[in-house]
Design a protein around this motif. Structure first.
Motif, PDB file in Angstrom:
ATOM      1  N   ASP A 164       0.850  -1.192   0.000  1.00 35.33           N
ATOM      2  CA  ASP A 164       0.000   0.000   0.000  1.00 35.33           C
ATOM      3  C   ASP A 164       0.884   1.241   0.000  1.00 35.33           C
ATOM      4  O   ASP A 164       1.796   1.360   0.829  1.00 35.33           O
ATOM      5  CB  ASP A 164      -0.898   0.015   1.242  1.00 35.33           C
ATOM      6  CG  ASP A 164      -1.581  -1.329   1.461  1.00 35.33           C
ATOM      7  OD1 ASP A 164      -2.553  -1.613   0.765  1.00 35.33           O
ATOM      8  OD2 ASP A 164      -1.100  -2.097   2.323  1.00 35.33           O
ATOM      9  N   HIS A 171      -2.073   3.795  -4.239  1.00 40.57           N
ATOM     10  CA  HIS A 171      -2.389   2.541  -4.922  1.00 40.57           C
ATOM     11  C   HIS A 171      -2.040   1.362  -4.031  1.00 40.57           C
ATOM     12  O   HIS A 171      -1.192   1.467  -3.129  1.00 40.57           O
ATOM     13  CB  HIS A 171      -1.691   2.433  -6.276  1.00 40.57           C
ATOM     14  CG  HIS A 171      -0.200   2.490  -6.246  1.00 40.57           C
ATOM     15  ND1 HIS A 171       0.506   3.628  -5.939  1.00 40.57           N
ATOM     16  CD2 HIS A 171       0.737   1.529  -6.489  1.00 40.57           C
ATOM     17  CE1 HIS A 171       1.806   3.402  -6.006  1.00 40.57           C
ATOM     18  NE2 HIS A 171       1.979   2.118  -6.331  1.00 40.57           N
ATOM     19  N   THR A 172      -2.703   0.234  -4.277  1.00 42.59           N
ATOM     20  CA  THR A 172      -2.607  -0.894  -3.368  1.00 42.59           C
ATOM     21  C   THR A 172      -2.787  -2.219  -4.086  1.00 42.59           C
ATOM     22  O   THR A 172      -3.497  -2.304  -5.091  1.00 42.59           O
ATOM     23  CB  THR A 172      -3.677  -0.778  -2.260  1.00 42.59           C
ATOM     24  OG1 THR A 172      -3.578  -1.903  -1.385  1.00 42.59           O
ATOM     25  CG2 THR A 172      -5.082  -0.738  -2.848  1.00 42.59           C
ATOM     26  N   THR A 193     -14.015  -0.069   3.549  1.00 40.05           N
ATOM     27  CA  THR A 193     -14.437   0.013   2.143  1.00 40.05           C
ATOM     28  C   THR A 193     -15.893  -0.405   1.961  1.00 40.05           C
ATOM     29  O   THR A 193     -16.424  -0.307   0.847  1.00 40.05           O
ATOM     30  CB  THR A 193     -13.560  -0.885   1.252  1.00 40.05           C
ATOM     31  OG1 THR A 193     -13.671  -2.242   1.684  1.00 40.05           O
ATOM     32  CG2 THR A 193     -12.114  -0.443   1.292  1.00 40.05           C
ATOM     33  N   GLN A 244     -16.408   2.230  -4.466  1.00 41.55           N
ATOM     34  CA  GLN A 244     -16.020   0.942  -5.056  1.00 41.55           C
ATOM     35  C   GLN A 244     -15.522   0.071  -3.913  1.00 41.55           C
ATOM     36  O   GLN A 244     -14.468   0.320  -3.339  1.00 41.55           O
ATOM     37  CB  GLN A 244     -14.933   1.130  -6.121  1.00 41.55           C
ATOM     38  CG  GLN A 244     -14.482  -0.160  -6.787  1.00 41.55           C
ATOM     39  CD  GLN A 244     -13.418   0.053  -7.850  1.00 41.55           C
ATOM     40  OE1 GLN A 244     -13.399   1.094  -8.510  1.00 41.55           O
ATOM     41  NE2 GLN A 244     -12.533  -0.915  -8.011  1.00 41.55           N
ATOM     42  N   HIS A 276     -11.650  -4.820  -4.690  1.00 38.48           N
ATOM     43  CA  HIS A 276     -10.398  -4.665  -5.427  1.00 38.48           C
ATOM     44  C   HIS A 276     -10.567  -5.197  -6.836  1.00 38.48           C
ATOM     45  O   HIS A 276     -11.158  -6.261  -7.045  1.00 38.48           O
ATOM     46  CB  HIS A 276      -9.298  -5.421  -4.674  1.00 38.48           C
ATOM     47  CG  HIS A 276      -7.920  -5.163  -5.163  1.00 38.48           C
ATOM     48  ND1 HIS A 276      -7.331  -5.896  -6.160  1.00 38.48           N
ATOM     49  CD2 HIS A 276      -6.997  -4.243  -4.779  1.00 38.48           C
ATOM     50  CE1 HIS A 276      -6.105  -5.456  -6.362  1.00 38.48           C
ATOM     51  NE2 HIS A 276      -5.876  -4.449  -5.532  1.00 38.48           N
ATOM     52  N   ASP A 321      -4.749  -1.365  -7.588  1.00 38.75           N
ATOM     53  CA  ASP A 321      -5.902  -0.480  -7.684  1.00 38.75           C
ATOM     54  C   ASP A 321      -5.571   0.837  -7.009  1.00 38.75           C
ATOM     55  O   ASP A 321      -4.820   0.870  -6.012  1.00 38.75           O
ATOM     56  CB  ASP A 321      -7.121  -1.089  -6.981  1.00 38.75           C
ATOM     57  CG  ASP A 321      -8.106  -1.704  -7.948  1.00 38.75           C
ATOM     58  OD1 ASP A 321      -7.739  -1.891  -9.121  1.00 38.75           O
ATOM     59  OD2 ASP A 321      -9.227  -2.022  -7.530  1.00 38.75           O
ATOM     60  N   PHE A 356      -6.737   3.851  -4.560  1.00 39.43           N
ATOM     61  CA  PHE A 356      -7.646   3.923  -3.416  1.00 39.43           C
ATOM     62  C   PHE A 356      -7.683   5.353  -2.912  1.00 39.43           C
ATOM     63  O   PHE A 356      -6.752   6.145  -3.129  1.00 39.43           O
ATOM     64  CB  PHE A 356      -7.253   2.962  -2.294  1.00 39.43           C
ATOM     65  CG  PHE A 356      -6.067   3.399  -1.480  1.00 39.43           C
ATOM     66  CD1 PHE A 356      -6.228   4.202  -0.354  1.00 39.43           C
ATOM     67  CD2 PHE A 356      -4.780   2.999  -1.831  1.00 39.43           C
ATOM     68  CE1 PHE A 356      -5.133   4.613   0.397  1.00 39.43           C
ATOM     69  CE2 PHE A 356      -3.681   3.402  -1.083  1.00 39.43           C
ATOM     70  CZ  PHE A 356      -3.861   4.213   0.029  1.00 39.43           C
ATOM     71  N   THR A 412     -13.074   4.439   3.151  1.00 42.05           N
ATOM     72  CA  THR A 412     -12.095   4.075   2.131  1.00 42.05           C
ATOM     73  C   THR A 412     -12.834   3.555   0.915  1.00 42.05           C
ATOM     74  O   THR A 412     -13.892   2.929   1.041  1.00 42.05           O
ATOM     75  CB  THR A 412     -11.138   2.979   2.646  1.00 42.05           C
ATOM     76  OG1 THR A 412     -10.544   3.399   3.867  1.00 42.05           O
ATOM     77  CG2 THR A 412     -10.037   2.698   1.624  1.00 42.05           C
ATOM     78  N   THR A 413     -12.278   3.822  -0.248  1.00 43.19           N
ATOM     79  CA  THR A 413     -12.830   3.245  -1.470  1.00 43.19           C
ATOM     80  C   THR A 413     -11.701   2.869  -2.413  1.00 43.19           C
ATOM     81  O   THR A 413     -10.682   3.556  -2.481  1.00 43.19           O
ATOM     82  CB  THR A 413     -13.787   4.209  -2.185  1.00 43.19           C
ATOM     83  OG1 THR A 413     -14.304   3.574  -3.365  1.00 43.19           O
ATOM     84  CG2 THR A 413     -13.094   5.498  -2.610  1.00 43.19           C
ATOM     85  N   TYR A 414     -11.864   1.753  -3.090  1.00 46.75           N
ATOM     86  CA  TYR A 414     -10.983   1.429  -4.206  1.00 46.75           C
ATOM     87  C   TYR A 414     -11.354   2.300  -5.394  1.00 46.75           C
ATOM     88  O   TYR A 414     -12.463   2.855  -5.465  1.00 46.75           O
ATOM     89  CB  TYR A 414     -11.133  -0.038  -4.603  1.00 46.75           C
ATOM     90  CG  TYR A 414     -10.601  -1.024  -3.585  1.00 46.75           C
ATOM     91  CD1 TYR A 414      -9.235  -1.222  -3.435  1.00 46.75           C
ATOM     92  CD2 TYR A 414     -11.466  -1.765  -2.802  1.00 46.75           C
ATOM     93  CE1 TYR A 414      -8.742  -2.141  -2.516  1.00 46.75           C
ATOM     94  CE2 TYR A 414     -10.988  -2.688  -1.876  1.00 46.75           C
ATOM     95  CZ  TYR A 414      -9.628  -2.867  -1.736  1.00 46.75           C
ATOM     96  OH  TYR A 414      -9.144  -3.777  -0.837  1.00 46.75           O
TER      97      TYR A 414
END
Length: 703
Positions: free
Chosen positions: A447, A464-465, A473, A478, A481, A486, A488, A502-504
């Protein structure tokens, strides 16, 4: 990455036979057509380098040092990666000369400050620089003065009536051999290649006419002088041998990573490769005496025509500045360091280096002449600080870490290290003496936090992660993953004790978020993607994937629970978006592109692709439905735009370039390319229809 080499013009020498120094003006006007027009000031040595150095100047090829004895030492970087020799040095000294003092004349505007190492007595602030160095009366009736330019250093010899130019003799040390070739050039063989003093040209100026005079090198046992044909001894004689490197390229780099724009000045941060003063013993130059890397901060005038101040920050090892932020307290700079003696950390929140590579934060005065304080932060492994932000009396820094014992996470939103690399956010007080709170951000994978902004009482981060599971999430825009990497986005309370959401952000391939900006209820995230199914692009300005890799901009609501819209940005080749900024109803995005068919550039300030990689700036409507305008920024080689700022004067961009023909630099603070990578700073009109740029050669001489 494609790299282009440059033929180095290293030094220009004048020999002037004159009754008075006023005659110099007429000669200089004529020679000005041939010479690089940007003058590089000589920096006074106040203890930041070896004691025998009086002045030094950073030029196209490296560094020129003037010693207290009037010696001129040239330090050349290696060119070929396969070369075992890191640097090579040549020294010129006047044979049988009488040199009483070396002094500066024509004090320049630019000042330089050095904050390196923990010994405050060795810090040097507001050091003056000079446009001219005079070595004085080197021989009876013969004076010598020096100027430095982007591509050369010129010697100005003033031969008064009764003096003999044949007395001028210079010994060249450090060359394996010194000889004149069949073209009349003088060749000095070095471990890096052949350094060539081009065949000299001699002439006299009579009103508007130039009359040539026969001249040749006179070489003898490692030294040279001149033999001169018949000439009018009542008028000025000019001898112009051009010192030129016949090897190609250069490995000294200057990288701009971040900028902050104010109405009174433009601050640019980054890092620069330094060079140590070479040893005076030239018997064995195979020894690596290359320097390290220092963080720098530069202040330019809003019109980019004047480099006002430069400050170097660091210690005896490697230091990188990745981010800059301004507040009433001063200028905050954050980055990474390997230096155990980083300047100003004695009273910092963390006073010693914990791992091999730690994050750092430093506070400088607005004029960059004072280092108010600094601190390390990190655990027993490696940290990389990418971004900083200031809100009230709090300083926030974010990046990523390998350390499982990162300091200050005990009460954080995430107290435990999740996987390989984890993101981190640190909160410090304004003088950097107290680490108030820290937190990890990450899952079981890798991450990385690449950008951050603080809006009211909320800290927004993006990156990105590879982690298939991240905290909070569940209600994000989103929730799952998508690809290997992805993007984030996450929001935290300003105390860093609560992770709100949190969101992707991404499709089925790789997606990297690099920049974030917040305005009202809108959160804009920019980056780049390899996904042909990036979410939210159905009604965007560019709805379909352009090519090999595209930039993107995404619009989310402030609670990160809804992706309102997204758009690709790119042509049929490769793009990366690196920065985003908001101005009213407009959104600006900057990055770099390999595409010759980048969309929206028909009426841009530069509407043709210049070289390999070009920088770009794009203007979109705030709802991301329309691309209003775009422009390339670049010359015939390689550019990356890394930073973006908006003010009433226009749109500012900063990055780095390999191009020797970077556009619109003729009025800039530095008009000519310096060496390998150079920093560039540009200002565009708000509609992207006009561009002015400046190039800066920002290098550091470490003691």
């Amino acid at each position: 990455m494609k790299r282009f080499s440059h033929l180095f013009c290293l030094s220009v020498f004048y020999l002037m036979l004159c009754a008075d120094t006023n005659s110099h003006a007429a000669v200089s006007n004529e020679l000005g057509k041939k010479l690089n027009t940007i003058q590089v000031p000589f920096i006074v040595n106040k203890g930041q380098t070896a004691n025998q150095v009086k002045f030094y100047a950073k030029t196209f090829y490296g560094t020129a040092y003037i010693t207290v004895k009037g010696e001129i030492v040239y330090d050349f970087p290696k060119v070929e990666e396969k070369s075992l020799t890191e640097r090579w040095s040549l020294k010129e000294e006047f044979i049988d000369a009488v040199i009483k003092s070396v002094n500066g004349e024509e004090e320049a505007i630019a000042k330089v400050s050095y904050f390196t190492g923990k010994n405050r007595e060795k810090w040097k602030g507001n050091i003056p620089t000079y446009g001219l160095v005079t070595i004085g009366n080197v021989y009876k009736g013969i004076d010598c003065k020096l100027r430095a330019y982007g591509k050369n250093v010129e010697k100005l010899f003033y031969i008064k009536p009764g003096a003999e130019p044949s007395e001028i003799r210079l010994k060249v040390s450090g060359a394996r051999s010194l000889k004149k070739n069949n073209r009349g050039d003088l060749e000095a063989e070095t471990g890096l290649g052949t350094i060539t003093f081009m065949k000299p040209v001699a002439y006299q100026v009579s009103e508007n006419r130039i009359e040539t005079v026969d001249v040749a090198y006179a070489v003898d046992n490692g030294s040279y002088g001149f033999t001169i044909g018949e000439y009018d001894k009542s008028r000025v004689l000019v001898i112009d041998p051009l010192l030129q490197a016949t090897y190609l390229g250069g490995n000294v780099s200057d990288i701009a990573t971040s900028m902050s724009v104010t109405d009174s000045g433009i601050y640019v941060a980054g890092y620069t490769n330094s060079a140590n003063f070479p040893g005076i013993d030239y018997a064995d130059q195979q020894v690596n005496h290359s320097g390290n890397t220092d963080a720098f901060v530069a202040l330019l005038s809003p019109d980019l025509k004047t480099l006002v101040q430069v400050a170097y920050i660091g210690g005896s090892s490697t230091d990188y500045a990745n981010s800059i932020a301004l507040s009433r307290s001063g200028v905050y700079v954050a980055g990474g360091t390997q230096s155990t003696d980083f300047a100003g950390t004695e009273q910092g929140a963390q006073q010693t280096l914990s791992g091999e590579f730690d994050g750092f934060a430093a506070l400088l005065s607005h004029d960059l002449t004072t280092l108010a304080g600094a601190t390390y932060f990190g655990g027993s492994s490696d940290e990389f600080a990418n971004v900083t932000a200031v809100s009230g009396s709090n300083v926030y820094i974010a990046g990523y870490t390998l350390s499982t014992n990162f300091a200050g996470t005990e009460h954080g939103a995430q107290q435990i290290h999740g996987g390989d690399y984890d993101g981190f956010v640190v909160r410090l007080n304004s003088d950097l003496r107290i680490l108030i709170q820290a937190t990890y951000i990450g899952g079981s994978g890798r991450d990385f936090i690449n950008a951050m902004t603080v809006y009211h009482s909320t800290v927004y981060i993006t990156g990105h992660t590879t982690s298939p599971i991240l905290q909070k999430t569940a209600r994000g825009a989103q929730q799952t993953h998508g690809g290997f990497f992805d993007g984030f986005v996450a929001s935290l309370n300003s105390d860093l004790k609560t992770l709100n959401q949190t969101t992707y952000l991404g499709g089925s391939s790789d997606d990297v978020a690099t920049a974030i900006a917040v305005s009202g209820s809108n959160v804009y995230v920019a980056g780049y993607t390899h996904s042909t199914n990036f979410p939210g692009t159905k009604h965007g300005a560019q709805q379909t994937y352009g090519g090999n890799n595209d930039g993107f901009v995404a619009l989310l609501n402030s609670d990160l629970k809804k992706l309102i819209r997204a758009t690709y940005i790119g042509g049929s080749n490769y793009e990366e978006a690196k920065a985003v900024a908001i101005s009213g109803s407009n959104v600006y995005v900057a990055g770099y592109t390999l595409s010759s068919d980048f969309p929206g550039i028909a009426h841009g300030a530069q509407h043709t692709h210049g070289g390999d990689h070009d920088g770009f700036v794009a203007l979109l409507k705030s709802d991301l439905r329309k691309l209003i305008q775009a422009t390339y920024i670049g010359g015939n080689s390689y550019e990356e735009t890394k930073a973006l700022g908006v003010s009433g004067s226009g749109i500012y961009v900063a990055g780095y370039t390999l191009s020797t023909d970077f556009p619109e630099t003729t009025q800039g603070a530095q008009q000519e390319h310096g060496g390998d990578y150079d920093v560039f700073v540009g200002i565009l009109s708000s509609d992207l229809g006009e561009v002015r740029t400046s190039r800066s050669r920002l290098q550091h001489q470490r003691q």
